[in-house]
Scaffold this motif. Structure first.
Motif, PDB file in Angstrom:
ATOM      1  N   GLU A 120      56.569   1.589  43.937  1.00  9.47           N
ATOM      2  CA  GLU A 120      57.560   0.906  43.108  1.00  9.47           C
ATOM      3  C   GLU A 120      57.068   0.782  41.668  1.00  9.47           C
ATOM      4  OE1 GLU A 120      58.929  -2.803  44.553  1.00  9.47           O
ATOM      5  OE2 GLU A 120      59.732  -1.993  46.430  1.00  9.47           O
ATOM      6  N   LEU A 121      55.781   0.494  41.503  1.00 12.83           N
ATOM      7  CA  LEU A 121      55.230   0.396  40.156  1.00 12.83           C
ATOM      8  C   LEU A 121      55.357   1.721  39.414  1.00 12.83           C
ATOM      9  CD1 LEU A 121      51.939  -1.661  40.666  1.00 12.83           C
ATOM     10  CD2 LEU A 121      54.123  -2.480  39.822  1.00 12.83           C
ATOM     11  N   TRP A 122      55.102   2.814  40.143  1.00  9.42           N
ATOM     12  CA  TRP A 122      55.119   4.133  39.501  1.00  9.42           C
ATOM     13  C   TRP A 122      56.510   4.569  39.079  1.00  9.42           C
ATOM     14  CZ3 TRP A 122      50.366   3.073  40.161  1.00  9.42           C
ATOM     15  CH2 TRP A 122      49.403   3.860  39.526  1.00  9.42           C
ATOM     16  N   ALA A 123      57.519   3.953  39.629  1.00  8.27           N
ATOM     17  CA  ALA A 123      58.888   4.333  39.283  1.00  8.27           C
ATOM     18  C   ALA A 123      59.173   4.091  37.797  1.00  8.27           C
ATOM     19  CB  ALA A 123      59.883   3.552  40.145  1.00  8.27           C
ATOM     20  N   GLY A 124      58.449   3.127  37.188  1.00  7.01           N
ATOM     21  CA  GLY A 124      58.705   2.815  35.787  1.00  7.01           C
ATOM     22  C   GLY A 124      57.812   3.558  34.807  1.00  7.01           C
ATOM     23  N   ILE A 125      56.918   4.392  35.313  1.00  9.05           N
ATOM     24  CA  ILE A 125      55.997   5.114  34.433  1.00  9.05           C
ATOM     25  C   ILE A 125      56.506   6.528  34.184  1.00  9.05           C
ATOM     26  CG2 ILE A 125      53.642   5.998  34.178  1.00  9.05           C
ATOM     27  CD1 ILE A 125      52.666   3.633  35.759  1.00  9.05           C
ATOM     28  N   PRO A 166      56.565  10.377  33.250  1.00  3.68           N
ATOM     29  CA  PRO A 166      55.623  11.509  33.265  1.00  3.68           C
ATOM     30  C   PRO A 166      55.309  11.953  31.838  1.00  3.68           C
ATOM     31  CG  PRO A 166      57.407  11.838  34.838  1.00  3.68           C
ATOM     32  CD  PRO A 166      57.801  10.657  33.996  1.00  3.68           C
ATOM     33  N   GLY A 167      54.038  12.240  31.581  1.00  3.69           N
ATOM     34  CA  GLY A 167      53.648  12.716  30.264  1.00  3.69           C
ATOM     35  C   GLY A 167      53.446  11.635  29.228  1.00  3.69           C
ATOM     36  N   ALA A 168      53.561  10.367  29.616  1.00  2.35           N
ATOM     37  CA  ALA A 168      53.352   9.274  28.664  1.00  2.35           C
ATOM     38  C   ALA A 168      51.888   9.215  28.245  1.00  2.35           C
ATOM     39  CB  ALA A 168      53.780   7.943  29.283  1.00  2.35           C
ATOM     40  N   SER A 169      51.631   8.654  27.081  1.00  6.89           N
ATOM     41  CA  SER A 169      50.264   8.518  26.592  1.00  6.89           C
ATOM     42  C   SER A 169      49.502   7.533  27.473  1.00  6.89           C
ATOM     43  CB  SER A 169      50.265   8.008  25.154  1.00  6.89           C
ATOM     44  OG  SER A 169      50.776   6.677  25.102  1.00  6.89           O
ATOM     45  N   ALA A 170      48.170   7.515  27.327  1.00  8.05           N
ATOM     46  CA  ALA A 170      47.351   6.587  28.093  1.00  8.05           C
ATOM     47  C   ALA A 170      47.757   5.145  27.792  1.00  8.05           C
ATOM     48  CB  ALA A 170      45.876   6.798  27.769  1.00  8.05           C
ATOM     49  N   GLU A 171      47.955   4.833  26.527  1.00  9.42           N
ATOM     50  CA  GLU A 171      48.331   3.465  26.157  1.00  9.42           C
ATOM     51  C   GLU A 171      49.673   3.077  26.751  1.00  9.42           C
ATOM     52  OE1 GLU A 171      49.024   0.628  22.210  1.00  9.42           O
ATOM     53  OE2 GLU A 171      48.162   2.640  21.998  1.00  9.42           O
ATOM     54  N   GLU A 172      50.648   3.969  26.672  1.00 12.73           N
ATOM     55  CA  GLU A 172      51.973   3.661  27.201  1.00 12.73           C
ATOM     56  C   GLU A 172      51.940   3.547  28.724  1.00 12.73           C
ATOM     57  OE1 GLU A 172      56.077   2.762  26.964  1.00 12.73           O
ATOM     58  OE2 GLU A 172      54.368   2.631  25.603  1.00 12.73           O
ATOM     59  N   SER A 173      51.182   4.412  29.382  1.00 11.47           N
ATOM     60  CA  SER A 173      51.083   4.358  30.849  1.00 11.47           C
ATOM     61  C   SER A 173      50.448   3.047  31.297  1.00 11.47           C
ATOM     62  CB  SER A 173      50.246   5.538  31.360  1.00 11.47           C
ATOM     63  OG  SER A 173      50.883   6.769  31.085  1.00 11.47           O
ATOM     64  N   ALA A 199      44.742   6.832  36.239  1.00 18.51           N
ATOM     65  CA  ALA A 199      43.845   7.743  35.529  1.00 18.51           C
ATOM     66  C   ALA A 199      43.987   9.166  36.051  1.00 18.51           C
ATOM     67  CB  ALA A 199      42.397   7.266  35.670  1.00 18.51           C
ATOM     68  N   ALA A 200      44.082   9.305  37.367  1.00 20.74           N
ATOM     69  CA  ALA A 200      44.187  10.637  37.963  1.00 20.74           C
ATOM     70  C   ALA A 200      45.486  11.329  37.582  1.00 20.74           C
ATOM     71  CB  ALA A 200      44.065  10.525  39.484  1.00 20.74           C
ATOM     72  N   GLU A 201      46.588  10.586  37.630  1.00 18.56           N
ATOM     73  CA  GLU A 201      47.897  11.199  37.380  1.00 18.56           C
ATOM     74  C   GLU A 201      48.192  11.362  35.894  1.00 18.56           C
ATOM     75  OE1 GLU A 201      51.074   9.465  39.582  1.00 18.56           O
ATOM     76  OE2 GLU A 201      50.055   9.711  41.522  1.00 18.56           O
ATOM     77  N   SER A 202      47.580  10.514  35.054  1.00 18.95           N
ATOM     78  CA  SER A 202      47.829  10.612  33.614  1.00 18.95           C
ATOM     79  C   SER A 202      46.824  11.513  32.913  1.00 18.95           C
ATOM     80  CB  SER A 202      47.806   9.210  32.985  1.00 18.95           C
ATOM     81  OG  SER A 202      48.814   8.397  33.547  1.00 18.95           O
ATOM     82  N   GLY A 203      45.725  11.851  33.630  1.00 19.94           N
ATOM     83  CA  GLY A 203      44.777  12.817  33.085  1.00 19.94           C
ATOM     84  C   GLY A 203      43.820  12.292  32.047  1.00 19.94           C
ATOM     85  N   PHE A 204      43.473  10.985  32.100  1.00 20.83           N
ATOM     86  CA  PHE A 204      42.463  10.495  31.161  1.00 20.83           C
ATOM     87  C   PHE A 204      41.263   9.945  31.929  1.00 20.83           C
ATOM     88  CE2 PHE A 204      45.616   7.013  31.592  1.00 20.83           C
ATOM     89  CZ  PHE A 204      44.806   6.017  32.104  1.00 20.83           C
ATOM     90  N   ILE A 205      40.144   9.820  31.220  1.00 21.60           N
ATOM     91  CA  ILE A 205      38.899   9.356  31.826  1.00 21.60           C
ATOM     92  C   ILE A 205      38.638   7.923  31.389  1.00 21.60           C
ATOM     93  CG2 ILE A 205      36.414   9.732  31.993  1.00 21.60           C
ATOM     94  CD1 ILE A 205      36.958  12.685  31.326  1.00 21.60           C
ATOM     95  N   LEU A 206      38.375   7.050  32.341  1.00 22.19           N
ATOM     96  CA  LEU A 206      38.114   5.647  32.050  1.00 22.19           C
ATOM     97  C   LEU A 206      36.691   5.464  31.513  1.00 22.19           C
ATOM     98  CD1 LEU A 206      39.661   4.225  35.336  1.00 22.19           C
ATOM     99  CD2 LEU A 206      40.623   3.961  33.043  1.00 22.19           C
ATOM    100  N   PRO A 207      36.462   4.418  30.703  1.00 25.68           N
ATOM    101  CA  PRO A 207      35.118   4.193  30.151  1.00 25.68           C
ATOM    102  C   PRO A 207      34.144   3.645  31.194  1.00 25.68           C
ATOM    103  CG  PRO A 207      36.575   2.401  29.532  1.00 25.68           C
ATOM    104  CD  PRO A 207      37.429   3.431  30.206  1.00 25.68           C
ATOM    105  N   ARG A 208      34.676   3.006  32.225  1.00 20.60           N
ATOM    106  CA  ARG A 208      33.864   2.443  33.297  1.00 20.60           C
ATOM    107  C   ARG A 208      34.476   2.866  34.627  1.00 20.60           C
ATOM    108  NH1 ARG A 208      31.672  -2.543  31.959  1.00 20.60           N
ATOM    109  NH2 ARG A 208      30.750  -2.517  34.055  1.00 20.60           N
ATOM    110  N   ALA A 218      46.581  -3.214  26.825  1.00 15.27           N
ATOM    111  CA  ALA A 218      46.811  -1.788  27.061  1.00 15.27           C
ATOM    112  C   ALA A 218      46.243  -0.953  25.922  1.00 15.27           C
ATOM    113  CB  ALA A 218      48.311  -1.522  27.224  1.00 15.27           C
ATOM    114  N   GLY A 219      46.437  -1.412  24.693  1.00 16.33           N
ATOM    115  CA  GLY A 219      45.914  -0.688  23.544  1.00 16.33           C
ATOM    116  C   GLY A 219      44.396  -0.646  23.525  1.00 16.33           C
TER     117      GLY A 219
END
Length: 210
Positions: free
Chosen positions: A80-85, A87-94, A152-161, A198-199
């Motif tokens: 349900e959470l993913w329904a509002g995200i 596809p292709g949104a930036s890391a900050e927006e996601s 992180a996996a679906e948006s394609g970015f790497i977390l700092p921790r 988020a920012g």
């Protein structure tokens, strides 16, 4: 968790699972209306339209009921959470959309959130209930870790921790924002704080080189 419309006679044909669900919903209504201390087993059964003995048929005791109530705070449907995200949104927006998806449920039911906090604080003060508070925190972090990892996996970015460390930060911030919001009830202020989070989180992420 869905709630029935109010006290009325309940069929004897209901399963134990359905009786338990109705008693949890009735307990939450009583607590939202009159406070946690007013939720005696008799008051809860009367609210649910059940005989007093139904409570002990469905629960081992008040601790069992409190556990069921606290579980409503950590029941999160990730799909349900993913329904509002988008596809292709930036890391900050996601990240922002994910935080606000969690937040919407809190914002929609402030009285229920107050009850859950009151129960959580009660559990911290009662040695017999402290394991409930620990369980609630552990499950909340596990759910958040799952969400952070998937994001992180679906948006394609790497977390700092590692995802759990980020989840600890997110759950602690959400808890603090919710408690502050219950005092000031300024929706825009609360959402602005989560947007700032988020920012900050997005600024520490990296995108893998191809």
């Amino acid at each position: 968790m869905s709630e029935s419309t109010g006290p009325k006679s309940v069929s004897h044909r209901l399963s134990a699972v359905e009786r338990r669900r109705l008693l949890v919903a009735a307990a939450l209504r009583v607590m939202r209306r009159d406070g946690v201390s007013a939720a005696t087993t008799r008051a809860i059964c009367a609210e649910a339209g059940m005989p007093h003995g139904a409570f002990h048929y469905c629960f081992h005791g008040k601790k069992d009921l409190y556990a069921a109530l606290l579980a409503t705070e950590v029941e999160v449907d990730l799909d349900e959470l993913w329904a509002g995200i988008e596809p292709g949104a930036s890391a900050e927006e996601s990240i922002r959309m994910l935080l606000l998806a969690y937040w919407t449920a809190i914002e929609a039911a402030p009285d229920a959130q107050l009850v859950l906090y009151e129960l959580g604080d009660l559990a911290l003060r009662d040695p017999e209930l402290q394991d409930l508070a620990q369980w609630e925190q552990r499950v909340a972090v596990e759910k958040a870790t799952e969400a952070v990892s998937r994001l992180a996996a679906e948006s394609g970015f790497i977390l700092p921790r590692d995802p759990r460390a980020v989840a600890e930060l997110v759950t602690s911030t959400l808890d603090g924002v919710a408690r502050a919001w219950l005092r000031h009830r300024d929706d825009e202020r609360a959402r602005a704080t989560l947007t700032d989070l988020a920012g900050l989180l997005a600024a520490t992420t990296t995108t893998p080189t191809r």
